[in-house]
Write a protein that holds these residues in place. Structure first.
Motif, PDB file in Angstrom:
ATOM      1  N   CYS A  92      91.671  40.091  37.547  1.00  0.00           N
ATOM      2  CA  CYS A  92      90.180  40.691  37.577  1.00  0.00           C
ATOM      3  C   CYS A  92      89.515  40.296  38.918  1.00  0.00           C
ATOM      4  O   CYS A  92      89.610  39.324  39.684  1.00  0.00           O
ATOM      5  N   PHE A 111      88.046  52.578  39.496  1.00  0.00           N
ATOM      6  CA  PHE A 111      88.723  52.419  38.139  1.00  0.00           C
ATOM      7  C   PHE A 111      87.818  51.679  37.266  1.00  0.00           C
ATOM      8  O   PHE A 111      87.253  50.668  37.607  1.00  0.00           O
ATOM      9  N   ASN A 112      87.732  52.143  36.069  1.00  0.00           N
ATOM     10  CA  ASN A 112      86.776  51.682  35.048  1.00  0.00           C
ATOM     11  C   ASN A 112      86.881  50.239  34.772  1.00  0.00           C
ATOM     12  O   ASN A 112      85.708  49.502  34.793  1.00  0.00           O
ATOM     13  N   ASP A 113      88.238  49.765  34.545  1.00  0.00           N
ATOM     14  CA  ASP A 113      88.204  48.509  34.059  1.00  0.00           C
ATOM     15  C   ASP A 113      87.628  47.500  35.211  1.00  0.00           C
ATOM     16  O   ASP A 113      87.157  46.435  34.720  1.00  0.00           O
ATOM     17  N   ASN A 114      87.656  47.773  36.289  1.00  0.00           N
ATOM     18  CA  ASN A 114      87.054  46.725  37.484  1.00  0.00           C
ATOM     19  C   ASN A 114      85.491  46.926  37.407  1.00  0.00           C
ATOM     20  O   ASN A 114      84.997  45.829  37.401  1.00  0.00           O
ATOM     21  N   PHE A 116      83.809  47.564  34.644  1.00  0.00           N
ATOM     22  CA  PHE A 116      83.344  47.072  33.409  1.00  0.00           C
ATOM     23  C   PHE A 116      83.402  45.401  33.484  1.00  0.00           C
ATOM     24  O   PHE A 116      82.406  45.061  32.661  1.00  0.00           O
ATOM     25  N   SER A 117      84.169  45.009  34.399  1.00  0.00           N
ATOM     26  CA  SER A 117      84.268  43.669  34.267  1.00  0.00           C
ATOM     27  C   SER A 117      83.448  42.717  35.360  1.00  0.00           C
ATOM     28  O   SER A 117      83.365  41.677  35.609  1.00  0.00           O
ATOM     29  N   TRP A 118      82.735  43.704  36.055  1.00  0.00           N
ATOM     30  CA  TRP A 118      81.884  43.235  37.167  1.00  0.00           C
ATOM     31  C   TRP A 118      80.509  42.563  36.730  1.00  0.00           C
ATOM     32  O   TRP A 118      79.897  43.371  36.043  1.00  0.00           O
ATOM     33  N   LYS A 124      80.548  53.740  40.280  1.00  0.00           N
ATOM     34  CA  LYS A 124      81.990  54.490  40.226  1.00  0.00           C
ATOM     35  C   LYS A 124      81.878  55.529  41.124  1.00  0.00           C
ATOM     36  O   LYS A 124      80.898  56.182  41.412  1.00  0.00           O
ATOM     37  N   GLU A 135      84.128  57.729  29.417  1.00  0.00           N
ATOM     38  CA  GLU A 135      84.148  56.482  29.442  1.00  0.00           C
ATOM     39  C   GLU A 135      83.238  55.774  30.169  1.00  0.00           C
ATOM     40  O   GLU A 135      82.418  54.725  29.642  1.00  0.00           O
ATOM     41  N   TRP A 136      82.682  56.158  31.360  1.00  0.00           N
ATOM     42  CA  TRP A 136      81.974  55.364  32.256  1.00  0.00           C
ATOM     43  C   TRP A 136      80.660  55.906  32.114  1.00  0.00           C
ATOM     44  O   TRP A 136      80.526  57.468  32.402  1.00  0.00           O
TER      45      TRP A 136
END
Length: 161
Positions: A92, A111-114, A116-118, A124, A135-136
């Motif tokens: 992460c 990258f969405n996963d990065n 979402f966890s920020w 984006k 998704e975003w």
């Protein structure tokens, strides 16, 4: 509050291709730049903004060095080594900036996963390849915008936080 900007490399500053062998020595050193984003980051650095790169890298004997070659070619002395943060693939990114908890931390990433966890301001980067899913739903900037427009949009986004 002080702002720090963390900019992803692959798919944000340089082109990413799933077709290439990213484990091969030299892969990261030869990726073509995403010119408008590179020029926007150069301008931010020249204006004295607190900019870092935050990039995932395979844990091997060459990928980090290859990425540094790419960053040297793109930014030279504008982006010293201490402003380049590398995260092992699969980890992460937010976990690697804990020492900067005293500031408004802005992540620009494709990258969405990065995103979402920020824990900060996630933005984006639409690079012409990603963005096909719904998704975003957050803020975006685009590869085909001129550098001044990219910077203005980043600042407008930050002003609402």
């Amino acid at each position: 509050m002080h702002r720090r900007y963390f900019v992803d490399m692959d798919g944000t500053l340089v082109e990413w291709s799933a077709d290439g062998d990213y484990t091969q020595k030299g892969y990261y050193a030869t990726r073509p730049p995403i010119t408008n984003m590179v020029n926007a980051v150069k301008q931010m650095l020249e204006e004295g903004k607190d900019v870092y790169t935050l990039s995932a890298a395979p844990v091997d004997d060459h990928s980090e060095a290859d990425k540094n070659v790419s960053l040297d070619n793109l930014f030279g002395d504008l982006l010293p080594m201490e402003r380049r943060i590398f995260v092992p693939y699969g980890q992460c990114k937010a976990d690697y900036i804990m020492q900067f908890a005293d500031s408004m931390n802005v992540l620009i990433d494709d990258f969405n996963d990065n995103l979402f966890s920020w824990n900060g301001v996630p933005i984006k980067f639409l690079n012409g390849i990603n963005g096909g899913s719904n998704e975003w739903c957050g803020f975006v900037i685009q590869y085909d915008w001129q550098p001044a427009m990219i910077i203005n949009q980043i600042e407008r986004i930050c002003s609402v936080y």
